[in-house]
Design an enzyme around this catalytic site. Structure first.
Site, mmCIF file in Angstrom:
data_model
loop_
_atom_site.group_PDB
_atom_site.id
_atom_site.type_symbol
_atom_site.label_atom_id
_atom_site.label_comp_id
_atom_site.label_asym_id
_atom_site.label_seq_id
_atom_site.Cartn_x
_atom_site.Cartn_y
_atom_site.Cartn_z
ATOM 1 N N SER B 21 0.822 -1.212 0.000
ATOM 2 C CA SER B 21 0.000 0.000 0.000
ATOM 3 C C SER B 21 0.859 1.266 0.000
ATOM 4 O O SER B 21 1.829 1.382 0.747
ATOM 5 C CB SER B 21 -0.890 -0.003 1.234
ATOM 6 O OG SER B 21 -1.609 1.210 1.309
ATOM 7 N N LYS B 45 -3.351 2.440 -2.378
ATOM 8 C CA LYS B 45 -2.948 3.535 -1.509
ATOM 9 C C LYS B 45 -3.916 3.640 -0.330
ATOM 10 O O LYS B 45 -5.122 3.467 -0.501
ATOM 11 C CB LYS B 45 -2.952 4.846 -2.312
ATOM 12 C CG LYS B 45 -2.704 6.104 -1.480
ATOM 13 C CD LYS B 45 -1.335 6.125 -0.843
ATOM 14 C CE LYS B 45 -1.245 7.158 0.265
ATOM 15 N NZ LYS B 45 -0.022 6.976 1.085
ATOM 16 N N ASN B 69 9.499 8.333 4.405
ATOM 17 C CA ASN B 69 8.435 9.085 3.749
ATOM 18 C C ASN B 69 7.492 9.658 4.784
ATOM 19 O O ASN B 69 7.336 9.126 5.876
ATOM 20 C CB ASN B 69 7.675 8.223 2.733
ATOM 21 C CG ASN B 69 6.468 7.519 3.333
ATOM 22 O OD1 ASN B 69 5.385 8.107 3.471
ATOM 23 N ND2 ASN B 69 6.655 6.274 3.738
ATOM 24 N N SER B 70 6.896 10.789 4.416
ATOM 25 C CA SER B 70 5.870 11.380 5.262
ATOM 26 C C SER B 70 4.754 11.933 4.378
ATOM 27 O O SER B 70 4.464 13.112 4.390
ATOM 28 C CB SER B 70 6.458 12.486 6.135
ATOM 29 O OG SER B 70 7.022 13.486 5.306
ATOM 30 N N GLY B 72 1.576 11.192 4.503
ATOM 31 C CA GLY B 72 0.429 11.606 5.309
ATOM 32 C C GLY B 72 -0.913 11.286 4.665
ATOM 33 O O GLY B 72 -1.860 12.068 4.744
ATOM 34 N N CYS B 129 0.005 3.734 10.531
ATOM 35 C CA CYS B 129 0.612 4.815 9.741
ATOM 36 C C CYS B 129 1.308 5.807 10.666
ATOM 37 O O CYS B 129 0.661 6.410 11.524
ATOM 38 C CB CYS B 129 -0.411 5.550 8.900
ATOM 39 S SG CYS B 129 0.358 6.862 7.934
ATOM 40 N N THR B 192 6.019 1.006 8.118
ATOM 41 C CA THR B 192 7.326 1.652 8.215
ATOM 42 C C THR B 192 7.731 1.911 9.669
ATOM 43 O O THR B 192 6.888 2.039 10.554
ATOM 44 C CB THR B 192 7.312 2.979 7.453
ATOM 45 O OG1 THR B 192 6.209 3.745 7.907
ATOM 46 C CG2 THR B 192 7.183 2.755 5.961
ATOM 47 N N THR B 265 8.779 -0.367 -1.674
ATOM 48 C CA THR B 265 9.828 0.574 -2.043
ATOM 49 C C THR B 265 10.667 0.086 -3.230
ATOM 50 O O THR B 265 11.157 0.903 -4.020
ATOM 51 C CB THR B 265 10.712 0.849 -0.804
ATOM 52 O OG1 THR B 265 9.865 1.368 0.231
ATOM 53 C CG2 THR B 265 11.805 1.844 -1.090
#
Ligand SMILES: Cc1cc2nc3c(=O)[nH]c(=O)nc-3n(C[C@H](O)[C@H](O)[C@H](O)COP(=O)(O)OP(=O)(O)OC[C@H]3O[C@@H](n4cnc5c(N)ncnc54)[C@H](O)[C@@H]3O)c2cc1C
Ligand SMILES: Cc1cc2nc3c(=O)[nH]c(=O)nc-3n(C[C@H](O)[C@H](O)[C@H](O)COP(=O)(O)O)c2cc1C
Ligand code: FES
Lengths: 255, 303
Positions: B21, B45, B69-70, B72, B129, B192, B265
């Site tokens: 995702s 996503k 990554n951020s 959001g 998240c 993550t 990734t």
């Protein structure tokens, strides 16, 4: 279709301190490329992420990219030997919309190279305004002189061309020739100044933006910039909706 | 011919590879590179009830063999997904998994019902998240939080539910157990790892959001360890992910206890990564005379 291509480096030249130009060959890649697009380059196996670099020029199956050594990735690229393969995804991004009429290309520093491809593709009269820090950083002038009817150079310290910002000659050119369209690439502050000027004068202006990237193809949403189309705020992907945006669509105030 | 099929929580996958995702959008971009029907499944996503614009850039920072990554949770909202994206994905013969994040337990339940009614194949409930204040991780870091979200989603949907666990906890196995006891049909891990990088020249964090989630090869051994730990305590199947780049990595994940393997990734390095990983699993199986991929699950030989 953009794809992953293995290309051969056929030329690698140092243009200025830390600025290199490499020529790569791959017919499939070059035949699709449009001005303003970029390629996503794998800079060795030690780094996870690819590096986005704009296409500077196309001649047949050969493509030039011009870049400044900023960190490890571009350092690796600058050391690519002739004959060695590079792994590239491209061509990516939307590219410039080249106008039919007169075009003014405005570049700053390492934002100058992609404007050469735009000048090559333009059909009308092209004027270039190219800004650099000082005379030692000046690149690609001969190539621009071939493609443009006039080339104005500015430097921050006045060591070559006019002393000061690109907006000074731009203001004058637009006053004399209000029906030109502008495309610009360079540091954020320069783009903002050029965009403000064009918006105030109601001149069509496209800007090419930079943002750090992951996938480069639109899937990860890390490369966004703040846009505002008809007053609605949005986050647009520099790799797909960009790198070229209408100056009026960027939320300049936020940056 | 080797058999790559995996039966996972009652859903049939043609091979063990799922796109993770947030790394594969809604499939459109990579559909230009290859036929998405080759994939075991696509996890879309992360969706929220209402559309979200996400965090300000920069949203990515590189680190040795990894990235932070951020994003959001920038997404068009559940309705937007169902209206604009689902039928596109449905053209392909692959399992479609919807990944959801809520601000409240009730939001999770509402999204689960809408997506279950819309005909997605499976839900991945993101309680992990690290990039949004509410939603995500606040539920995933306590057994009660995991339990309450899992129960609500189970009660309002009639498709298999997988709970995506956060590695940012002391004991991930306890979280997996809480999910299983609350009715989860599967668990996926890892999301993550909360991380930070600082630019020494400006003394500012490299991400606008200051902190973000670490993914990529750097987290692979952590992911393998966590999959293995979870496999020791739950009977429900596991989707393992985190840093998988090659077929051999996927096999390693499966030996640790994963039935399915996510590739995320790696796609940024190579758009064909999920396809290459599938080929790599096949090659391993042929070379090692493994006839069915399912024979690899949990088959690590401990010392
Ligand atoms: C669409 C686009 C076109 C570009 N075209 C050119 C060009 O023609 N010539 C040129 O010299 N540079 C160009 N850049 C900038 C170039 O991508 C960066 O200078 C380069 O990625 C730096 O990598 P590094 O490893 O040397 O630096 P590092 O600082 O070590 O890189 C660390 C990470 O940050 C990313 N990064 C750092 N600076 C930038 C930046 N300005 N933009 C995007 N990502 C960055 C890198 O990709 C990498 O992921 C372009 C950027 C974009 C987005
Ligand atoms: C850019 C990016 C965006 C992500 N977005 C989501 C998301 O929306 N929902 C989610 O559950 N996980 C998300 N993740 C986590 C991945 O699905 C995956 O769990 C993690 O990246 C580890 O796998 P990898 O190393 O193969 O990427 C995201 C990861 C990345 C890199
Ligand atoms: S870099 Fe992934 S969406 Fe632009």
């Amino acid at each position: 279709m953009p794809d992953k291509y293995i290309c051969e480096v056929v030329y690698n030249e140092q243009l200025a301190d830390d600025v290199h130009s490499i020529k790569i060959v791959n017919k499939e890649l070059t035949s699709q490329a449009r001005p303003g697009q970029f390629i996503h380059i794998k800079c060795g196996n030690e780094r996870l992420l690819r590096r986005p670099i704009s296409i500077s020029s196309i001649t047949g199956a050969a493509m030039d990219v011009v870049f400044e050594v900023k960190g490890e990735g571009t350092l690796w690229l600058s050391k690519c030997e002739v004959g060695s393969p590079v792994d590239i995804i491209g061509p990516l991004g939307n590219g410039f919309t080249i106008p039919d009429g007169n075009l003014i290309v405005v570049g700053g520093g390492i934002g100058v190279p992609p404007l050469l491809f735009a000048a090559e593709a333009a059909k009308g009269v092209v004027t270039a305004i190219l800004g650099f820090r000082n005379k030692d950083r000046v690149i690609l002038i001969d190539a621009f002189e071939k493609e443009c009817s006039s080339v104005h150079i500015t430097t921050d310290d006045g060591s070559l061309g006019a002393h000061g910002a690109v907006t000074v000659p731009l203001t004058k050119l637009l006053d004399d020739n209000p029906h030109s369209a502008v495309i610009a690439c360079g540091p954020q502050a320069m783009l903002k100044a050029v965009a403000k000027l064009c918006i105030a004068k109601d001149v069509s202006c496209q800007v090419s933006l930079e943002e750090k990237m992951g996938c480069g193809v639109g899937a990860c949403l890390v490369c966004v910039c703040e846009t505002s189309v008809m007053g609605t705020p949005d986050m647009s992907r520099v790799c797909v909706e960009g790198p070229v945006f209408e100056a009026t669509d960027i939320a300049w105030g936020e940056q | 011919m080797v058999n790559l099929n995996i039966d996972f929580a009652g859903v049939k996958f043609k091979n063990p590879i799922i796109t993770a995702s947030g790394t594969f959008g809604f499939g459109r971009e990579y559909s230009a590179y290859y036929d998405l029907s080759q994939l075991g499944g696509i996890c879309v996503k992360g969706l929220t009830l209402n559309p979200r614009l996400g965090n300000k850039p920069p949203r990515i920072a590189e680190t040795a063999m990894g990235m932070l990554n951020s994003v959001g949770l920038q997404n068009p909202g559940v309705k937007g997904f169902i209206r604009d994206e689902l039928s596109f994905l449905r053209q392909y013969k692959t399992v479609v998994i919807a990944n959801i994040s809520g601000n409240t337990v009730d939001e999770y339940a509402q999204m689960a019902q809408m997506l279950s009614d819309a005909g997605v194949d499976m839900l991945e409930v993101n309680v992990s998240c690290p990039n949004v204040k509410a939603g995500g991780m606040q539920f995933g870091t306590s057994q009660e939080g995991v339990a309450s979200v899992t129960q609500a989603v189970k009660a309002s949907s009639n498709i298999p539910v997988m709970v995506k666990l956060s590695p940012n906890v002391t004991d991930i196995a306890q979280m997996a157990k809480a999910a299983e006891e609350s009715g989860a049909d599967a668990v996926s891990l890892i999301n993550t790892l909360l991380a930070m990088r600082i630019d020494t020249a400006t003394r500012r964090p490299m991400l606008y959001n200051n902190v973000g989630g670490l993914s990529g090869p750097a987290i692979f051994p952590v992911a393998v360890r966590m999959v293995w730990q979870v496999a020791q305590v739950v009977k429900i199947p596991i989707l393992g992910m985190g840093g998988v780049m090659t077929g051999d990595h996927a096999v390693e994940m499966m030996l640790a206890g994963a039935s399915l393997v996510g590739v995320g990734t790696a796609c940024f390095d190579n758009p064909y990564a999920p396809i290459d990983v599938i080929k790599g699993i096949e090659e391993y199986m042929v070379k090692n005379e493994v006839h069915a991929a399912s024979e690899l699950i949990g088959k690590v030989i401990l010392n």
